[in-house]
Design a protein around this motif. Structure first.
Motif, mmCIF file in Angstrom:
data_model
loop_
_atom_site.group_PDB
_atom_site.id
_atom_site.type_symbol
_atom_site.label_atom_id
_atom_site.label_comp_id
_atom_site.label_asym_id
_atom_site.label_seq_id
_atom_site.Cartn_x
_atom_site.Cartn_y
_atom_site.Cartn_z
ATOM 1 N N UNK A 22 30.403 42.719 56.184
ATOM 2 C CA UNK A 22 31.786 42.928 55.779
ATOM 3 C C UNK A 22 32.153 41.898 54.721
ATOM 4 N N UNK A 23 33.408 41.857 54.340
ATOM 5 C CA UNK A 23 33.841 40.911 53.315
ATOM 6 C C UNK A 23 33.927 39.487 53.859
ATOM 7 N N UNK A 24 33.860 38.534 52.968
ATOM 8 C CA UNK A 24 34.069 37.129 53.322
ATOM 9 C C UNK A 24 35.561 36.833 53.366
ATOM 10 N N UNK A 25 36.300 37.409 52.440
ATOM 11 C CA UNK A 25 37.740 37.185 52.348
ATOM 12 C C UNK A 25 38.477 38.358 52.985
ATOM 13 N N UNK A 26 39.676 38.108 53.434
ATOM 14 C CA UNK A 26 40.473 39.176 54.055
ATOM 15 C C UNK A 26 41.847 39.221 53.393
ATOM 16 N N UNK A 27 41.917 39.926 52.293
ATOM 17 C CA UNK A 27 43.164 40.082 51.545
ATOM 18 C C UNK A 27 43.891 41.302 52.105
ATOM 19 N N UNK A 28 45.092 41.134 52.469
ATOM 20 C CA UNK A 28 45.897 42.238 53.004
ATOM 21 C C UNK A 28 47.102 42.490 52.159
ATOM 22 N N UNK A 54 30.625 38.289 45.781
ATOM 23 C CA UNK A 54 29.820 38.617 44.613
ATOM 24 C C UNK A 54 30.688 39.024 43.432
ATOM 25 N N UNK A 55 31.710 39.835 43.684
ATOM 26 C CA UNK A 55 32.621 40.252 42.621
ATOM 27 C C UNK A 55 33.375 39.052 42.045
ATOM 28 N N UNK A 109 36.078 43.157 38.148
ATOM 29 C CA UNK A 109 35.546 42.343 39.248
ATOM 30 C C UNK A 109 36.664 41.895 40.193
ATOM 31 N N UNK A 110 37.788 41.513 39.635
ATOM 32 C CA UNK A 110 38.914 41.107 40.483
ATOM 33 C C UNK A 110 39.440 42.287 41.302
ATOM 34 N N UNK A 111 39.439 43.469 40.693
ATOM 35 C CA UNK A 111 39.835 44.665 41.459
ATOM 36 C C UNK A 111 38.836 44.945 42.571
ATOM 37 N N UNK A 112 37.534 44.766 42.288
ATOM 38 C CA UNK A 112 36.517 44.955 43.325
ATOM 39 C C UNK A 112 36.686 43.931 44.439
ATOM 40 N N UNK A 113 36.992 42.702 44.076
ATOM 41 C CA UNK A 113 37.251 41.671 45.078
ATOM 42 C C UNK A 113 38.354 42.137 46.025
ATOM 43 N N UNK A 114 39.455 42.597 45.469
ATOM 44 C CA UNK A 114 40.567 43.074 46.289
ATOM 45 C C UNK A 114 40.174 44.305 47.102
ATOM 46 N N UNK A 115 39.463 45.227 46.483
ATOM 47 C CA UNK A 115 39.042 46.461 47.156
ATOM 48 C C UNK A 115 38.123 46.162 48.334
ATOM 49 N N UNK A 116 37.072 45.371 48.089
ATOM 50 C CA UNK A 116 36.124 45.051 49.161
ATOM 51 C C UNK A 116 36.809 44.274 50.274
ATOM 52 N N UNK A 137 32.302 35.939 42.010
ATOM 53 C CA UNK A 137 31.341 35.150 41.237
ATOM 54 C C UNK A 137 31.085 35.762 39.862
ATOM 55 N N UNK A 138 31.057 37.079 39.794
ATOM 56 C CA UNK A 138 30.895 37.732 38.490
ATOM 57 C C UNK A 138 32.083 37.424 37.581
ATOM 58 N N UNK A 139 33.288 37.450 38.134
ATOM 59 C CA UNK A 139 34.476 37.110 37.345
ATOM 60 C C UNK A 139 34.417 35.655 36.891
ATOM 61 N N UNK A 140 33.933 34.778 37.768
ATOM 62 C CA UNK A 140 33.796 33.357 37.430
ATOM 63 C C UNK A 140 32.806 33.169 36.282
ATOM 64 N N UNK A 141 31.819 34.021 36.180
ATOM 65 C CA UNK A 141 30.888 33.986 35.054
ATOM 66 C C UNK A 141 31.534 34.564 33.788
ATOM 67 N N UNK A 142 32.214 35.682 33.927
ATOM 68 C CA UNK A 142 32.681 36.439 32.767
ATOM 69 C C UNK A 142 33.791 35.753 31.969
ATOM 70 N N UNK A 143 34.764 35.166 32.653
ATOM 71 C CA UNK A 143 35.902 34.579 31.933
ATOM 72 C C UNK A 143 35.461 33.392 31.072
ATOM 73 N N UNK A 144 34.733 32.401 31.614
ATOM 74 C CA UNK A 144 34.282 31.320 30.738
ATOM 75 C C UNK A 144 33.327 31.801 29.633
ATOM 76 N N UNK A 145 32.505 32.799 29.950
ATOM 77 C CA UNK A 145 31.603 33.333 28.933
ATOM 78 C C UNK A 145 32.400 33.911 27.769
#
Length: 139
Positions: free
Chosen positions: A133-139, A69-70, A113-120, A72-80
């Motif tokens: 849980x998260x879809x991605x697993x950033x370590x 979700x975070x 949003x990118x920070x939330x992506x990493x945090x989640x 996707x929000x970034x994907x909306x915000x940058x082009x906007x």
């Protein structure tokens, strides 16, 4: 910490939920604004972005793949920011300032949003008060 993150998620998505409602209930008006900015297929883009905002905001709010979700929000915000708030093209100083404020707001929110992506993603199932849980697993 779980309650604090939940409160933060609620406060964070209020802006996006309100915007989603606007995109979906005032599509013609918002599409007119998008058309004035030179956006092609403005009605479809307005409705599509409204759905994207709704799904992404609910994802963050409910904690259903909140990392996605975070993102996707970034994907909306940058082009906007780049398409709708081109302050560098404004000749009127007042309009230029307004567009710059909107541009900077969108870019700052995209960074959050990118920070939330990493945090989640990093916190994973340990976050609590989420439905998945998260879809991605950033370590």
């Amino acid at each position: 910490m779980d309650i604090l993150v939940l409160i933060g998620r609620i406060l964070f998505v209020l802006l996006f939920l309100g915007s989603a409602v606007g995109h979906l209930t005032k599509t013609k008006v918002m599409a007119g604004y998008a058309t004035s900015k030179g956006l092609p297929a403005a009605t479809a883009a307005t409705a599509g972005s409204g759905l994207l905002l709704l799904v992404a905001a609910l994802s963050v709010l409910l904690g259903v793949w909140a990392d996605l979700g975070a993102l996707l929000l970034a994907v909306f915000l940058v082009p906007t920011a780049l398409l709708m708030h081109r302050f560098w093209q404004e000749s009127d100083p007042m309009a230029r300032q307004q567009e710059m404020i909107h541009f900077e707001k969108d870019m700052a929110l995209a960074g959050a949003c990118l920070m939330l992506l990493a945090f989640f993603s990093h916190t994973g199932h340990d976050l609590g008060l989420t439905l998945t849980g998260p879809l991605f697993h950033i370590r």
